[in-house]
Design an enzyme around this catalytic site. Structure first.
Site, PDB file in Angstrom:
ATOM      1  N   GLN A 273     -15.907   9.969  -6.719  1.00 18.48           N
ATOM      2  CA  GLN A 273     -16.037  10.799  -5.511  1.00 18.48           C
ATOM      3  C   GLN A 273     -16.787  12.080  -5.854  1.00 18.48           C
ATOM      4  OE1 GLN A 273     -12.229  11.871  -3.813  1.00 18.48           O
ATOM      5  NE2 GLN A 273     -11.454  12.757  -5.722  1.00 18.48           N
TER       6      GLN A 273
ATOM      7  N   TYR B 255      -0.069  22.757  -2.894  1.00 14.50           N
ATOM      8  CA  TYR B 255      -0.639  21.862  -3.902  1.00 14.50           C
ATOM      9  C   TYR B 255      -2.163  21.935  -3.883  1.00 14.50           C
ATOM     10  CZ  TYR B 255      -1.960  17.447  -6.156  1.00 14.50           C
ATOM     11  OH  TYR B 255      -2.525  16.490  -6.958  1.00 14.50           O
ATOM     12  N   TYR B 256      -2.728  21.937  -2.691  1.00 11.87           N
ATOM     13  CA  TYR B 256      -4.179  22.039  -2.590  1.00 11.87           C
ATOM     14  C   TYR B 256      -4.641  23.480  -2.753  1.00 11.87           C
ATOM     15  CZ  TYR B 256      -4.752  17.154  -1.688  1.00 11.87           C
ATOM     16  OH  TYR B 256      -4.789  15.797  -1.855  1.00 11.87           O
TER      17      TYR B 256
ATOM     18  N   ARG C 245      -3.473  25.588  -4.900  1.00  9.43           N
ATOM     19  CA  ARG C 245      -3.594  25.708  -6.348  1.00  9.43           C
ATOM     20  C   ARG C 245      -4.938  25.132  -6.805  1.00  9.43           C
ATOM     21  NH1 ARG C 245      -4.416  21.077  -9.136  1.00  9.43           N
ATOM     22  NH2 ARG C 245      -3.326  20.159  -7.379  1.00  9.43           N
TER      23      ARG C 245
ATOM     24  N   HIS D 149      -4.786  15.649   4.748  1.00  5.70           N
ATOM     25  CA  HIS D 149      -3.664  15.485   3.824  1.00  5.70           C
ATOM     26  C   HIS D 149      -2.344  15.998   4.415  1.00  5.70           C
ATOM     27  CE1 HIS D 149      -5.974  13.929   0.528  1.00  5.70           C
ATOM     28  NE2 HIS D 149      -6.818  14.934   0.565  1.00  5.70           N
TER      29      HIS D 149
ATOM     30  N   HIS E 177       1.109  16.235   6.615  1.00  4.51           N
ATOM     31  CA  HIS E 177       2.189  15.317   6.985  1.00  4.51           C
ATOM     32  C   HIS E 177       2.698  15.665   8.383  1.00  4.51           C
ATOM     33  CE1 HIS E 177       3.320  13.870   2.660  1.00  4.51           C
ATOM     34  NE2 HIS E 177       2.034  13.826   2.893  1.00  4.51           N
TER      35      HIS E 177
ATOM     36  N   HIS F  14      10.740  13.289   6.279  1.00  4.62           N
ATOM     37  CA  HIS F  14      10.934  14.732   6.121  1.00  4.62           C
ATOM     38  C   HIS F  14      12.241  15.163   6.774  1.00  4.62           C
ATOM     39  CE1 HIS F  14       6.616  13.907   5.818  1.00  4.62           C
ATOM     40  NE2 HIS F  14       6.584  14.927   4.968  1.00  4.62           N
TER      41      HIS F  14
ATOM     42  N   GLU G 181      34.809  19.971 -19.228  1.00  2.00           N
ATOM     43  CA  GLU G 181      35.728  19.185 -18.406  1.00  2.00           C
ATOM     44  C   GLU G 181      36.506  20.069 -17.445  1.00  2.00           C
ATOM     45  OE1 GLU G 181      37.943  16.292 -20.581  1.00  2.00           O
ATOM     46  OE2 GLU G 181      36.152  15.464 -21.528  1.00  2.00           O
TER      47      GLU G 181
END
Lengths: 734, 734
Positions: free
Chosen positions: B144, B255-256, B258, B411, B413, B462, B662
């Protein structure tokens, strides 16, 4: 507010770490804080860091407990419930406050222990069977007698530190209304538990024996050491002889070994001080120190191999082993034990703990020598073994564990010749451990769950061969305890490590031999694991070989029929009722392979097949209406109707996935095909690599290292020496 | 062996860390090693540690690459395949070798870059469309065009470091056969990509613009800055104006963000050096530096909130942000950025990276101020927002994220008004992120999986309201992009943080309002989260509210019908086909509660019901024949047939489970019952605690902080001021 409580409040708010302590000394805090810190400082300042941390932690905990006042509730709840947890907090507080008094000489600590024990003196004589008891072994303070023994082991140590500060009247009251009746309850009223050869009895004998030393009661001590009848047929000394194998392996497995070790070590330490002539740490060739080291060897990444009814979150970072390491170090000065203390980042408030901390601070630690080893099971080492094969160093090394040991009593699982693999810091081939949420009340009061019987103990829940879809020994403890596997061969030769074992009697008329080889194979990343499981039988059977893996499925080498819209269950009983079936396939020869990804590493499980082996992909969780089970994946290989059979599989770890750098290397297996040949009792597994090369694992099953062997595969001669070998056949093959 | 290769071999075996370097200098290694280390030492010795590590890492990597020789393969493979990965390694090597040459002056590094680029000069002009292209945006070197742009951004920086060492002929050959045609391919042949307002275009404009600066080609620079027609309607500057909101939020999500940030920062750095009068870092109120800080704010534990098509393993420890942090620090000297570099434990081999490392070594770092904030979305901040609510400090603090933002392009959602919760270092209320195994060839060549469309993008995947079991906007990007939520209210008041938003158009005739309140509530551990989701509609609908949790189910407050022996699927489409149904129940009023355990902390999800709400417990993984999905649990609340409805829920974190010690504390919810009342547009949620106390959350939905409100619940008056309040009703209640 009483003087004691005021003092407690100031102790409770004292700094909890050495660093905080240092800060408090320079900052201008509230007068009370500053005063408390200043009072503590002459003691705290000279401590080595690990011991100082422990001191600060104990001061914080005991301070909180003192601030809350003495709370000794009427026993009512099962494990995890309020009264259960409060009595546990109390025994910790008695022990730690006693130790703090010894270290600081601060009278309020001694007074607190006194007040607490006087409260127990009011309560204890009034107690009968515990209302939440679930079996015949009811305790007084707790729902099971075991916890009462643990209470005594802790409390008597704390009491020992302050007993000489008491008035005669208080001493008499506490002796006669708490410690004597508690010892009587454990050793006389619960005599059947006391005289068992079992870890519950170790706690009981330790508590009773240490009470005997403190009260100067020789009868009590002797009964603890030699059993109720003082014959030596029961009691602590006999336990050291029967509960550990000559290699220091404890039949119930590492989880219980860790738990059992504390009373062994703590009582032995008391024996060494009070009865030095007994030379307890030299008893039976130093079995207690050997057992301590073996306990450490039975770990990966600090976590115990989860054999039998084990909680998988148990690691070396556990109270019992803080004591064990400190006592063993004081006995041996073995610098490798210091690195374990360093990893634990904890010690205990005893002179031994102070020594550990000081020598650690002095830089005396050396790495603990984790290594491949065979640990024989059984009092004479005659009941099978646990084989550990390791390759590499450090937290990401590879470790294979073969469980060829005895049943391990009531907490044992029906998993003869099962195995596990660890790699890259993770459990790759898994053992389920126990089905239990320890101390969580909503989960059956924190007890073992029904699924511990119906799933976790069953053979199919392990990486063990199942015949006719029934568990080993039909899931019955008594016949299982009568039979142990035989370790046929063990080799820790670098690059070609081998364990082989046999069991007869798990199924009528079926002998099972399993050989696991961890090898460096030219052309593959190291190490790989070959697994050969042979069932010997004249009659036709159905054979299932499950592998419990962990990770995301990346690739299947064969087509499957998927149950994508309604998920059936694998079977009716023996654990099969808990497995959902995702997909089934019947791979052609050479296609039997499953690749998964875990934490950046790929694993391919490959199995030789001629098209007759069915592969079932499943997930745990069926028939689990209470959501008690972890939903973990498995693959099960199935052969039907054969008289005897051999499963030959290969576990290949390969490549690397780095999500941060977005780099992927070698996500696919380097093996193109695998075939298995059995010739005259020899096994030959031939791998054809993707680069065209061929290489074979040849297994003679002959332990003679000098014996020479031959086999002919596809007209080509293979020759090797000894039990097993990796033989390069060459490029192209035939 | 050529001189270059010999030198490469010695470079490759040089030590890889500062520590190793120090050891090599004192130990007597093989002569070659010692010599290499000694040669490197005058340079390495004066470096601050972080920079020295980076230097050593680069030397090791480039050394290995040099030893392997120049390998520039004919493009063939998709992402994750060999040629793809090799060209990626090559651009890293070109950049790092160039930087190493600048730092060391060692000629072999420059020669290596030259040889590499001459190999590209042979190859590049011969290339047409990539054989593995999957859409219209084919690259030349990669499948790409985006990857070709990334190649150019890296390679041109490495080339810049060594270009003046070349002969005129070599320079001309590399300019005219690699960089000019690569820039031409990106900006002219791929003009439609180049002129988009999209992160792919940012990479392209950065590569082309930096090439223009290096070659002194003003036309190239201007087209990169202002778009192909130099009108400013496209190009880099316009991208900085349209791709980030005024708060520095990037519409596609963190995410994108970044990923996009690297070309923004790197090209801006080049602009600042070459066109200082543009004052690029002050452009649009300093948007680029703001975007960098916002990127950091969009994390928990260093990991990005996984909005939209996000890989969940992406953290601040990523190449793109090593550059971003260094450039931003050089511009601002903000000491908070140093603590991010410290956490990354990485930097870059530029003067900015050296500055970061030096100031970090000088102890100038300060904690990064993570805090509650509202980040408006859209170029003018008019397209909804992301609300972040934080309480506490450090790696285990609590963070709530409400995604009230725009669709975020292809991208994006379909998850309007969805939320997530982080606590105790973990994601508690989860977002699935993308269904993809990035760069793993066996998984669809590393591309997005079919399940990304059928599951990950769907609303039911979601924590978002689903109406009539269809996704928002029927799962269509175009209508989804035309509508954005409206942020109604935001408050970061400590102890009572609020976000409220509304969306219309996700469903025809249904408006959705969601109010999330993170509050300290007397009698409960802090903080708890109230969630109020109101669907406004006149027509009857079916409403589903999923919650994707993580942990082991501990307790259900209500009886369920379990599908223990054959597991059905929840639905047919819109993601429902991927959910297995474990159990369903219809709790009586007061019983709607599910408790789970994660990493020693208990969470109870409680929902108000009058007996008409169905609760469905499920697991992801149905209709997943390729095992592409993670098998994660969810609970889904369902109401059928109502005109409009309000779901009122509470997420309470409580207690502690310590497997090592414990000890278990407060494993059960402290809430006995919860009721929801809606009066004149106000919401009142009344909690009855187990100790008998009553406390209410009262929400007026009126943003006026001074407005006073009243409601009457069971004859009792509640009064409060402002949008929302916690009101103590008192003990016993009525």
């Amino acid at each position: 507010m009483s003087r004691l409580l005021r003092r407690a409040a100031s102790l409770a708010t004292a700094p909890v770490s050495a660093l905080a302590l240092a800060l408090a000394l320079t900052a201008s805090g509230a007068p009370l804080h500053a005063q408390a810190a200043a009072e503590a400082s002459p003691v705290g300042e000279n401590m080595p860091p690990l011991y100082a941390d422990e001191f600060a932690r104990a001061r914080a905990f005991v301070g909180e407990m003192m601030e809350a006042g003495v709370v000794v509730p009427q026993p009512r709840d099962p494990g995890g419930g309020y009264t259960h947890e409060q009595h546990k907090r109390n025994y910790r507080a008695i022990l730690l406050a006693g130790q703090l008094y010894r270290i600081t000489g601060d009278r309020p600590y001694a007074d607190y222990v006194r007040e607490m024990l006087l409260a127990y003196a009011d309560l204890y004589p009034t107690l009968g069977e515990h209302p939440a008891r679930s079996n015949q072994y009811s305790g007084r303070l707790f729902w099971q007698v075991l916890n009462d023994a643990v209470w005594l082991v802790h409390a008597v140590q704390g009491y020992a530190e302050i007993r000489d500060t008491l008035t005669a009247a208080d001493r008499e009251r506490i002796d006669s209304r708490v410690f004597r009746p508690a010892a009587h309850f454990l050793s006389v009223e619960s005599q059947s538990t006391f005289d068992r050869i079992h870890n519950h009895a170790t706690w009981a004998t330790a508590g009773v024996g240490m009470t005997g030393y403190l009260l100067g009661d020789r009868d009590m001590v002797d009964r603890a050491l030699l059993g109720s009848d003082k014959s030596g047929e029961a009691g602590f000394l006999r336990q050291t002889e029967l509960l550990f194998s000559p290699d220091g392996y404890y039949a119930e497995g590492p989880y219980y070994q860790r738990y059992a070790l504390m009373p062994f070590m703590v009582f032995a330490d008391a024996i060494a001080r009070n009865d030095p002539d007994r030379r307890i740490f030299e008893h039976r060739d130093g079995i207690l120190l050997k057992a301590l080291r073996t306990t450490v060897q039975l770990t990966y990444g600090g976590y115990f191999f989860p054999f039998n009814d084990a909680m998988k979150d148990k690691s070396l970072r556990t109270e019992e082993l803080y004591h064990g390491i400190a006592i063993a170090y004081a006995q041996t000065r073995d610098p490798a034990l210091l690195s374990i203390a360093q990893m634990q980042d904890r010690t205990v408030l005893t002179p031994a703990g102070q020594l550990v901390a000081a020598d650690l601070a002095a830089g005396r630690a050396e790495p603990f020598p984790f290594r491949s080893m065979l640990l024989r099971d059984g009092p004479q080492g005659e009941q099978g073994a646990v084989a550990i094969l390791r390759e590499g160093e450090g937290p990401r090394h590879t470790a294979l564990v073969a469980k060829n040991s005895s049943q391990g009593m009531g907490h044992g699982h029906f998993d003869k010749l099962s195995w596990q693999l660890y790699d890259n810091g993770h459990e790759i081939v898994r053992d389920y451990g126990a089905a239990r949420f320890l101390n969580i009340e909503a989960k059956q009061g924190g007890r073992y769950l029904p699924e511990n019987e119906t799933w976790a103990k069953q053979t199919v829940a392990h990486n063990a061969l199942v015949v006719d879809r029934r568990s080993h020994f039909d899931g019955k403890v008594k016949p299982a305890s009568a039979v142990a596997p035989e370790q046929l061969h063990f080799s820790d030769e670098p690059g070609l490590q081998v364990t082989s074992a046999r069991v007869d009697g798990a199924y009528t008329g079926v002998g099972i031999v399993r050989t696991l080889v961890m090898a460096d194979v030219p052309g593959l990343e190291s190490p790989v694991v070959f697994d050969l499981v042979t069932a010997e039988s004249d009659a036709p059977h159905s054979y299932d070989l499950p592998l419990h893996y962990q990770g995301a499925v990346i690739e299947l080498g064969f087509p499957v029929e998927s149950h994508v819209a309604a998920r059936p269950v694998l079977g009716e009983d023996h654990g099969y009722q808990h497995v959902w079936v995702d997909a089934t396939g019947r791979p052609d020869a050479g296609d039997g392979a499953l690749t998964w990804l875990l934490d950046g590493r790929f694993y391919t499980y490959r199995f030789a097949t001629d098209g007759a082996t069915q592969a079932i992909l499943g997930q745990v969780g069926a028939n689990d209406p209470e959501f008690n089970l972890r939903r973990e994946p498995l693959i099960l290989l199935r052969r039907e109707g054969a008289g005897g059979t051999t499963f030959a599989t290969l576990l290949e770890s390969h490549g690397r996935y780095d999500g941060a750098a977005e780099q992927t290397v070698a996500s696919r297996s380097r093996v193109a095909a695998m075939r298995h040949h059995r010739q005259g009792g020899k096994d030959i597994v031939v791998l054809t690599l993707k680069d065209g090369g061929q290489v074979a694992l040849a297994v003679s099953h002959d332990a003679d290292p000098a014996a020479r062997h031959r086999a002919t595969i596809d007209g080509q001669q293979l020759a090797w020496t000894g039990f097993a070998a990796i033989v390069e056949i060459g490029r192209g093959g035939n």
